[in-house]
Write an enzyme that holds these catalytic residues in place. Structure first.
Site, short mmCIF file in Angstrom:
data_model
loop_
_atom_site.label_atom_id
_atom_site.label_comp_id
_atom_site.label_asym_id
_atom_site.label_seq_id
_atom_site.Cartn_x
_atom_site.Cartn_y
_atom_site.Cartn_z
N HIS A 1 46.60 31.92 29.01
CA HIS A 1 47.32 30.67 29.24
C HIS A 1 46.52 29.53 28.61
O HIS A 1 45.74 28.86 29.30
CB HIS A 1 47.48 30.46 30.75
CG HIS A 1 48.42 29.36 31.13
ND1 HIS A 1 49.24 29.41 32.23
CD2 HIS A 1 48.66 28.15 30.56
CE1 HIS A 1 49.95 28.30 32.33
NE2 HIS A 1 49.62 27.52 31.33
N ARG B 1 45.59 26.00 27.54
CA ARG B 1 46.04 24.66 27.92
C ARG B 1 45.58 23.68 26.85
O ARG B 1 44.63 23.96 26.11
CB ARG B 1 45.47 24.29 29.28
CG ARG B 1 46.06 25.15 30.39
CD ARG B 1 45.48 24.83 31.75
NE ARG B 1 45.93 25.79 32.75
CZ ARG B 1 47.10 25.73 33.38
NH1 ARG B 1 47.90 24.73 33.17
NH2 ARG B 1 47.44 26.66 34.25
N HIS C 1 40.13 26.58 29.63
CA HIS C 1 40.01 28.01 29.96
C HIS C 1 40.00 28.78 28.63
O HIS C 1 39.00 28.75 27.93
CB HIS C 1 41.18 28.47 30.84
CG HIS C 1 41.42 27.63 32.06
ND1 HIS C 1 42.68 27.30 32.51
CD2 HIS C 1 40.57 27.06 32.92
CE1 HIS C 1 42.58 26.57 33.60
NE2 HIS C 1 41.31 26.40 33.87
N GLU D 1 51.17 32.48 27.91
CA GLU D 1 51.90 31.54 28.77
C GLU D 1 51.56 30.12 28.36
O GLU D 1 50.45 29.84 27.92
CB GLU D 1 51.42 31.62 30.22
CG GLU D 1 51.51 32.92 30.89
CD GLU D 1 50.75 32.87 32.23
OE1 GLU D 1 50.90 33.84 32.97
OE2 GLU D 1 50.02 31.90 32.51
N HIS E 1 51.63 34.65 40.16
CA HIS E 1 50.93 33.53 40.80
C HIS E 1 50.54 33.89 42.23
O HIS E 1 51.39 34.17 43.06
CB HIS E 1 51.74 32.23 40.80
CG HIS E 1 50.86 31.06 40.41
ND1 HIS E 1 49.89 30.57 41.23
CD2 HIS E 1 50.77 30.36 39.25
CE1 HIS E 1 49.26 29.59 40.60
NE2 HIS E 1 49.75 29.46 39.40
N1 PXP Z 1 52.00 33.41 35.91
C1 PXP Z 1 51.91 32.14 35.44
C2 PXP Z 1 53.09 31.57 34.73
C3 PXP Z 1 50.74 31.38 35.59
O1 PXP Z 1 50.68 30.14 35.12
C4 PXP Z 1 49.62 31.98 36.23
C5 PXP Z 1 48.35 31.21 36.37
O2 PXP Z 1 47.84 30.92 35.11
C6 PXP Z 1 49.76 33.30 36.70
C7 PXP Z 1 50.96 33.98 36.54
C8 PXP Z 1 48.63 34.02 37.37
O3 PXP Z 1 48.34 33.42 38.59
P1 PXP Z 1 47.03 33.86 39.40
O4 PXP Z 1 45.87 33.42 38.58
O5 PXP Z 1 47.16 33.12 40.69
O6 PXP Z 1 47.09 35.34 39.55
#
Ligand code: PXP
Length: 237
Positions: free
Chosen positions: A43, A45, A50, A70, A190
């Site tokens: 992900h 940003r 990160h 993502e 998440h």
């Molecule tokens: N899915 C999405 C769209 C996210 O933004 C995140 C966090 O970056 C996650 C899944 C994973 O979440 P976690 O780190 O709480 O497992």
């Protein structure tokens, strides 16, 4: 069977705390796959606090499972994804300064924007998933954007699970049924963890993929990465 995609952002966060290259994000990704992960998620940003954009480019030739990127679709993000061509891009609506994603798209309000962006990714041959809450009307709106999948935002489930798991899962089962009826693929993510993953998976066995970062990497401090990935995959059986 539901696939486990490991989000390795937290590994990059540890590396970035010191500069240098410990831990080695690329090696961790390769090892996650070796230990059984069926996908790697990143992900990036805008402030690259990160995963860095360069990490995403460097990871591409190394990933042999499924690569999922993502992020919020800024112009820079869109061109990164189109040049990397991952298997999947997951669109999240989080503003640049957000600590972490904290809501799904309002697919009714942003339908035109999403449709436009998604068409660009689809043209590049990239599968698209849209991060979304459990409201069925919103999921129906998301389906009209041309997305292939939606990813259910599971933080409310994770929080509610600790109080009343039957009540917490109910809106997710309903939403997942709605996704199935429409004919979209289904991801979830998440705050999923060894505490709540099995119950989610048992109740919604048609989830295509979960992406998990924070809890999995934290568990690896105790169990080690190999054992942790095994434990998470066991929850999905
Ligand atoms: N899915 C999405 C769209 C996210 O933004 C995140 C966090 O970056 C996650 C899944 C994973 O979440 P976690 O780190 O709480 O497992």
């Amino acid at each position: 069977m539901t696939k486990l995609s490991v989000n390795i952002n937290k590994i990059a966060t540890i590396r970035n705390a010191r500069g240098g290259n410990i831990p080695d994000v690329l090696q961790v990704a390769v090892d996650c796959e070796r230990f059984g992960a069926q996908g790697i998620t990143v992900h990036p940003r805008p402030d690259e606090r990160h995963i860095r954009y360069q990490d995403v480019l460097d990871l591409r030739p190394l990933i042999t499972t499924e690569f999922n990127i993502e992020g919020y679709p800024t112009d820079r993000f869109i061109s990164l994804v189109k040049s990397v061509k991952p298997h999947q891009v997951t669109l999240v609506p989080d503003p640049p300064e957000a600590l972490t994603s904290n809501a799904g798209w309002d697919a009714i309000k942003h339908q035109d924007f999403l449709r436009e962006v998604i068409a660009e990714f689809k043209q590049a041959g990239i599968r698209v998933s849209v991060f979304i809450d459990t409201d069925c009307k919103n999921i129906e709106a998301a389906a009209k954007t041309g997305t292939d999948r939606v990813e259910l935002y599971t933080e409310p489930y994770a929080v509610g699970y600790l109080v009343n798991k039957e009540k917490a899962i109910a809106p997710f089962i309903k939403a997942a049924q709605c996704v199935k009826d429409i004919g979209l693929g289904l991801n979830a993510g998440h705050d999923l963890s060894l505490i709540n993953l099995k119950y989610l998976s048992d109740n919604i066995p048609w989830i295509d993929e979960v992406s998990i970062g924070h809890a999995l990497i934290s568990d690896a401090l105790y169990y080690g990465l190999e054992e942790t990935i095994k434990k998470y995959k066991d929850q999905l059986k």
